[in-house]
Design a protein around this motif. Structure first.
Motif, PDB file in Angstrom:
ATOM      1  N   ALA A 204       0.808  -1.217   0.000  1.00 36.35           N
ATOM      2  CA  ALA A 204       0.000   0.000   0.000  1.00 36.35           C
ATOM      3  C   ALA A 204       0.844   1.270   0.000  1.00 36.35           C
ATOM      4  O   ALA A 204       0.304   2.371  -0.136  1.00 36.35           O
ATOM      5  N   ASP A 205       2.148   1.136   0.145  1.00 35.84           N
ATOM      6  CA  ASP A 205       3.018   2.309   0.226  1.00 35.84           C
ATOM      7  C   ASP A 205       2.913   3.188  -1.015  1.00 35.84           C
ATOM      8  O   ASP A 205       3.067   4.410  -0.946  1.00 35.84           O
ATOM      9  N   GLN A 206       2.631   2.594  -2.157  1.00 32.37           N
ATOM     10  CA  GLN A 206       2.552   3.363  -3.399  1.00 32.37           C
ATOM     11  C   GLN A 206       1.388   4.358  -3.388  1.00 32.37           C
ATOM     12  O   GLN A 206       1.413   5.352  -4.114  1.00 32.37           O
ATOM     13  N   ARG A 207       0.373   4.109  -2.561  1.00 24.99           N
ATOM     14  CA  ARG A 207      -0.740   5.056  -2.475  1.00 24.99           C
ATOM     15  C   ARG A 207      -0.262   6.417  -1.995  1.00 24.99           C
ATOM     16  O   ARG A 207      -0.725   7.462  -2.472  1.00 24.99           O
ATOM     17  N   LEU A 208       0.664   6.416  -1.044  1.00 26.21           N
ATOM     18  CA  LEU A 208       1.198   7.685  -0.548  1.00 26.21           C
ATOM     19  C   LEU A 208       2.034   8.371  -1.618  1.00 26.21           C
ATOM     20  O   LEU A 208       2.015   9.605  -1.734  1.00 26.21           O
ATOM     21  N   ASP A 209       2.767   7.598  -2.393  1.00 27.80           N
ATOM     22  CA  ASP A 209       3.534   8.180  -3.495  1.00 27.80           C
ATOM     23  C   ASP A 209       2.602   8.854  -4.497  1.00 27.80           C
ATOM     24  O   ASP A 209       2.900   9.948  -5.011  1.00 27.80           O
ATOM     25  N   GLU A 210       1.481   8.217  -4.772  1.00 28.90           N
ATOM     26  CA  GLU A 210       0.511   8.779  -5.714  1.00 28.90           C
ATOM     27  C   GLU A 210      -0.099  10.068  -5.179  1.00 28.90           C
ATOM     28  O   GLU A 210      -0.277  11.042  -5.918  1.00 28.90           O
ATOM     29  N   TYR A 211      -0.414  10.082  -3.889  1.00 24.54           N
ATOM     30  CA  TYR A 211      -0.936  11.304  -3.275  1.00 24.54           C
ATOM     31  C   TYR A 211       0.082  12.433  -3.374  1.00 24.54           C
ATOM     32  O   TYR A 211      -0.278  13.577  -3.704  1.00 24.54           O
ATOM     33  N   GLU A 212       1.337  12.130  -3.088  1.00 26.12           N
ATOM     34  CA  GLU A 212       2.355  13.179  -3.141  1.00 26.12           C
ATOM     35  C   GLU A 212       2.478  13.744  -4.549  1.00 26.12           C
ATOM     36  O   GLU A 212       2.584  14.968  -4.729  1.00 26.12           O
ATOM     37  N   ARG A 213       2.469  12.883  -5.553  1.00 27.54           N
ATOM     38  CA  ARG A 213       2.556  13.363  -6.935  1.00 27.54           C
ATOM     39  C   ARG A 213       1.359  14.244  -7.291  1.00 27.54           C
ATOM     40  O   ARG A 213       1.520  15.285  -7.955  1.00 27.54           O
ATOM     41  N   GLU A 214       0.176  13.851  -6.833  1.00 27.42           N
ATOM     42  CA  GLU A 214      -1.019  14.645  -7.139  1.00 27.42           C
ATOM     43  C   GLU A 214      -0.964  16.008  -6.446  1.00 27.42           C
ATOM     44  O   GLU A 214      -1.307  17.031  -7.048  1.00 27.42           O
ATOM     45  N   ILE A 215      -0.534  16.018  -5.192  1.00 28.24           N
ATOM     46  CA  ILE A 215      -0.417  17.286  -4.458  1.00 28.24           C
ATOM     47  C   ILE A 215       0.642  18.174  -5.091  1.00 28.24           C
ATOM     48  O   ILE A 215       0.443  19.392  -5.246  1.00 28.24           O
ATOM     49  N   ASP A 216       1.779  17.600  -5.477  1.00 32.30           N
ATOM     50  CA  ASP A 216       2.831  18.370  -6.133  1.00 32.30           C
ATOM     51  C   ASP A 216       2.309  19.018  -7.413  1.00 32.30           C
ATOM     52  O   ASP A 216       2.532  20.212  -7.660  1.00 32.30           O
ATOM     53  N   ALA A 217       1.623  18.218  -8.225  1.00 37.52           N
ATOM     54  CA  ALA A 217       1.123  18.729  -9.507  1.00 37.52           C
ATOM     55  C   ALA A 217       0.121  19.853  -9.289  1.00 37.52           C
ATOM     56  O   ALA A 217       0.168  20.893  -9.970  1.00 37.52           O
ATOM     57  N   GLU A 218      -0.782  19.669  -8.336  1.00 37.58           N
ATOM     58  CA  GLU A 218      -1.789  20.687  -8.058  1.00 37.58           C
ATOM     59  C   GLU A 218      -1.145  21.951  -7.486  1.00 37.58           C
ATOM     60  O   GLU A 218      -1.513  23.078  -7.857  1.00 37.58           O
ATOM     61  N   ALA A 219      -0.177  21.786  -6.615  1.00 39.88           N
ATOM     62  CA  ALA A 219       0.493  22.940  -6.008  1.00 39.88           C
ATOM     63  C   ALA A 219       1.254  23.749  -7.053  1.00 39.88           C
ATOM     64  O   ALA A 219       1.158  24.987  -7.090  1.00 39.88           O
ATOM     65  N   PHE A 220       1.999  23.068  -7.901  1.00 43.02           N
ATOM     66  CA  PHE A 220       2.768  23.785  -8.928  1.00 43.02           C
ATOM     67  C   PHE A 220       1.851  24.472  -9.930  1.00 43.02           C
ATOM     68  O   PHE A 220       2.160  25.555 -10.433  1.00 43.02           O
ATOM     69  N   ARG A 221       0.716  23.850 -10.202  1.00 41.79           N
ATOM     70  CA  ARG A 221      -0.241  24.472 -11.114  1.00 41.79           C
ATOM     71  C   ARG A 221      -0.785  25.768 -10.512  1.00 41.79           C
ATOM     72  O   ARG A 221      -0.865  26.808 -11.192  1.00 41.79           O
ATOM     73  N   LEU A 222      -1.132  25.723  -9.221  1.00 42.25           N
ATOM     74  CA  LEU A 222      -1.652  26.918  -8.567  1.00 42.25           C
ATOM     75  C   LEU A 222      -0.588  28.009  -8.462  1.00 42.25           C
ATOM     76  O   LEU A 222      -0.886  29.198  -8.627  1.00 42.25           O
ATOM     77  N   LEU A 223       0.639  27.621  -8.189  1.00 42.84           N
ATOM     78  CA  LEU A 223       1.716  28.609  -8.114  1.00 42.84           C
ATOM     79  C   LEU A 223       1.917  29.308  -9.453  1.00 42.84           C
ATOM     80  O   LEU A 223       2.132  30.524  -9.516  1.00 42.84           O
ATOM     81  N   ALA A 224       1.830  28.538 -10.532  1.00 42.90           N
ATOM     82  CA  ALA A 224       2.052  29.101 -11.864  1.00 42.90           C
ATOM     83  C   ALA A 224       0.888  29.968 -12.338  1.00 42.90           C
ATOM     84  O   ALA A 224       1.097  31.046 -12.912  1.00 42.90           O
TER      85      ALA A 224
END
Length: 245
Positions: free
Chosen positions: A53-73
């Motif tokens: 199940a560890d990969q679920r956290l990796d997926e969450y981090e990638r989604e949060i990163d993508a959303e954060a960078f989109r909002l910053l831009a």
């Protein structure tokens, strides 16, 4: 698009990224609890679930990163809005590492389940209970934007360090008393260190919450009392006889 609509849309986007962090925190919390339970119950099936199940956290981090960078831009946020996004990035990174440490504990529990039980293993659930409490409090503090609760959890890290040092000494003593204990006790040492590191990342989250709400770093030195690096166990000594290093 009206200015009011733009503001409302941005607020919804900020809430979405906050919700993602909260969801990720719930997964990380469950992973830690399951890993500790797998050790205590010698539950091989549960340990395997944690590692998978560890990969679920990796997926969450990638989604949060993508959303954060989109909002910053796109939004070029300032002040509180900027802190919301930066804090989400930092907390997601800490939660991902917490998941990694939980997976490490689960992996070692698989090996530990193949050998006879050693006495210090009871210290892992003790440490785990404290870690779970600290992690729950900081995640609740993030959801509620409760600085006092975050600082209270931050201060409990010293208690966790004390438990870690005590377990460290007990494990070393068992290894010296019987060489057959070396392999299982080595696994316990790594598990205990993983739990101690989970506590450190939880206090990172507490510090980030303080910055998010107050706008300033948490004042004061982080409470630490891990003395395992200078702990020496002499022949025939027990943890009760050694005193402070």
């Amino acid at each position: 698009m009206s200015g009011e609509h733009i503001v409302r849309s941005f607020e919804q986007e900020l809430q979405r990224i906050s919700n993602l962090v909260t969801q990720m925190g719930g997964v990380a919390e469950a992973q830690v609890a399951a890993a500790v339970k797998a050790v205590a119950k010698r539950d091989v099936a549960l340990a395997a679930q944690v590692t998978q199940a560890d990969q679920r956290l990796d997926e969450y981090e990638r989604e949060i990163d993508a959303e954060a960078f989109r909002l910053l831009a796109l939004r070029q946020p300032m002040a509180q809005d900027l802190r919301e996004i930066v804090s989400a990035l930092k907390i997601a990174a800490d939660l991902e590492r917490i998941g990694d440490y939980a997976a490490n504990i689960a992996k070692r529990s698989l090996a530990l389940a193949q050998v006879p039980v050693v006495r210090p293993v009871v210290g892992i659930p003790r440490m785990g209970k404290l870690v779970e409490g600290i992690l729950k409090d900081v995640l609740d503090a993030y959801t509620e934007r409760d600085v006092a609760k975050a600082v209270s959890a931050w201060e409990r890290d010293q208690e966790l360090d004390d438990l870690y040092t005590s377990l460290f000494r007990e494990v070393l003593t068992d290894m010296m008393e019987d060489p057959r204990n070396i392999t299982p006790c080595t696994h316990l040492l790594f598990m205990a260190k993983n739990l101690e590191r989970i506590g450190d990342h939880a206090t990172n989250v507490a510090e980030t919450i303080h910055f998010l709400v107050v706008g300033e770093p948490l004042a004061g030195e982080r409470p630490k009392s891990d003395t395992s690096s200078v702990t020496v166990v002499g022949a025939g000594e027990t943890p009760q006889e050694m005193g402070n290093p």
